[in-house]
Design an enzyme around this catalytic site. Structure first.
Site, PDB file in Angstrom:
ATOM      1  N   CYS A  52       0.854  -1.194   0.000  1.00  0.00           N
ATOM      2  CA  CYS A  52       0.000   0.000   0.000  1.00  0.00           C
ATOM      3  C   CYS A  52       0.888   1.241   0.000  1.00  0.00           C
ATOM      4  O   CYS A  52       1.870   1.299   0.743  1.00  0.00           O
ATOM      5  CB  CYS A  52      -0.878  -0.025   1.246  1.00  0.00           C
ATOM      6  SG  CYS A  52      -1.955   1.397   1.403  1.00  0.00           S
ATOM      7  N   HIS A  96      -8.920  -3.878  -2.172  1.00  0.00           N
ATOM      8  CA  HIS A  96      -7.981  -3.069  -1.381  1.00  0.00           C
ATOM      9  C   HIS A  96      -8.399  -1.589  -1.412  1.00  0.00           C
ATOM     10  O   HIS A  96      -8.462  -0.935  -0.369  1.00  0.00           O
ATOM     11  CB  HIS A  96      -6.562  -3.243  -1.955  1.00  0.00           C
ATOM     12  CG  HIS A  96      -5.509  -2.450  -1.240  1.00  0.00           C
ATOM     13  ND1 HIS A  96      -4.519  -3.018  -0.483  1.00  0.00           N
ATOM     14  CD2 HIS A  96      -5.301  -1.107  -1.174  1.00  0.00           C
ATOM     15  CE1 HIS A  96      -3.747  -2.063   0.029  1.00  0.00           C
ATOM     16  NE2 HIS A  96      -4.194  -0.887  -0.379  1.00  0.00           N
ATOM     17  N   GLU A  97      -8.710  -1.098  -2.605  1.00  0.00           N
ATOM     18  CA  GLU A  97      -9.070   0.325  -2.735  1.00  0.00           C
ATOM     19  C   GLU A  97     -10.441   0.624  -2.127  1.00  0.00           C
ATOM     20  O   GLU A  97     -10.622   1.667  -1.501  1.00  0.00           O
ATOM     21  CB  GLU A  97      -9.019   0.768  -4.203  1.00  0.00           C
ATOM     22  CG  GLU A  97      -7.659   0.591  -4.883  1.00  0.00           C
ATOM     23  CD  GLU A  97      -6.491   1.194  -4.123  1.00  0.00           C
ATOM     24  OE1 GLU A  97      -6.684   2.205  -3.413  1.00  0.00           O
ATOM     25  OE2 GLU A  97      -5.378   0.651  -4.218  1.00  0.00           O
ATOM     26  N   HIS A 141     -10.169   1.166   1.553  1.00  0.00           N
ATOM     27  CA  HIS A 141      -9.698   2.504   1.932  1.00  0.00           C
ATOM     28  C   HIS A 141     -10.868   3.469   2.137  1.00  0.00           C
ATOM     29  O   HIS A 141     -10.822   4.335   3.003  1.00  0.00           O
ATOM     30  CB  HIS A 141      -8.798   3.093   0.832  1.00  0.00           C
ATOM     31  CG  HIS A 141      -7.351   2.739   0.975  1.00  0.00           C
ATOM     32  ND1 HIS A 141      -6.597   3.115   2.055  1.00  0.00           N
ATOM     33  CD2 HIS A 141      -6.508   2.060   0.150  1.00  0.00           C
ATOM     34  CE1 HIS A 141      -5.356   2.670   1.909  1.00  0.00           C
ATOM     35  NE2 HIS A 141      -5.269   2.023   0.751  1.00  0.00           N
TER      36      HIS A 141
HETATM   37 ZN    ZN Z   1      -3.660   1.102  -0.036  1.00  0.00          ZN
END
Ligand code: ZN
Length: 188
Positions: free
Chosen positions: A101, A146-147, A150
């Site tokens: 990341c 993953h995004e 966030h």
């Molecule tokens: Zn990330």
């Protein structure tokens, strides 16, 4: 241009706001994200909170370094269980897929993800929000998860900790086993 924020910056823990209208601020925010991701050497994706914008969008970069901006993403369907993704190395051996990341430079870990998902999002086209959907598999499905995390204030290290995944720090090119708790502690 906004710089990429690293943990434990508080904005990384905030839930991002849904985008309802297109205005100049949104266009500027989107442009900032595209520039940031294009400049990020190792990033396949970058979420708005990582550049200090707590709004629901992220960028995805393809092999040709083209950036696509995804607004208001949703995962509508998943196939099977979450698993630790594997990849094939140059000797055709299976090895762990390591997730990294841009907000945790130098750290890598294994994270359980769905390998196939159906997603829905909006894109900014001619000052309008246009709805799209697609089924994603493998690497593209992993980056999406993953995004999306966030935007909920969830970070890959949270999964590493919860599921007991492997965690490493890259020290001069060598992957050294590291304590994820030590890294997370900085945010307390
Ligand atoms: Zn990330």
């Amino acid at each position: 241009m906004n710089k990429i924020l690293t943990y434990p910056n508080k904005i990384l823990r905030k839930k991002a706001e849904k985008i309802e209208t297109v205005d100049e601020i949104l266009e500027k925010d989107v442009k900032n994200l595209v520039e940031g991701l294009k400049l990020a050497e190792n990033g396949a994706g970058l979420a708005a909170p990582q550049i200090g914008i707590s709004r629901s969008f992220f960028g995805l970069k393809d092999e040709n370094k083209e950036v696509r901006v995804i607004l208001n993403p949703m995962i509508n369907k998943t196939w099977g269980e979450k698993v630790y993704p594997k990849m094939i190395d140059d000797k055709e051996k299976q090895e762990d897929f390591l997730e990294g990341c841009l907000s945790f430079p130098g750290f890598w870990g294994t994270v359980k993800r769905w390998l196939k998902i159906e997603v829905e999002w909006q894109e900014l086209i001619d000052k309008k929000l246009v709805s799209k959907s697609e089924t994603l598999e493998g690497f593209r499905a992993i980056v999406w998860q993953h995004e999306s995390d966030h935007l909920e204030g969830i970070l890959f290290v949270d999964h590493v900790k919860k599921d007991g995944g492997k965690f490493y720090k890259n020290i001069k090119g060598e992957m050294v086993k590291w304590s994820v708790n030590d890294v997370l502690k900085k945010g307390k």
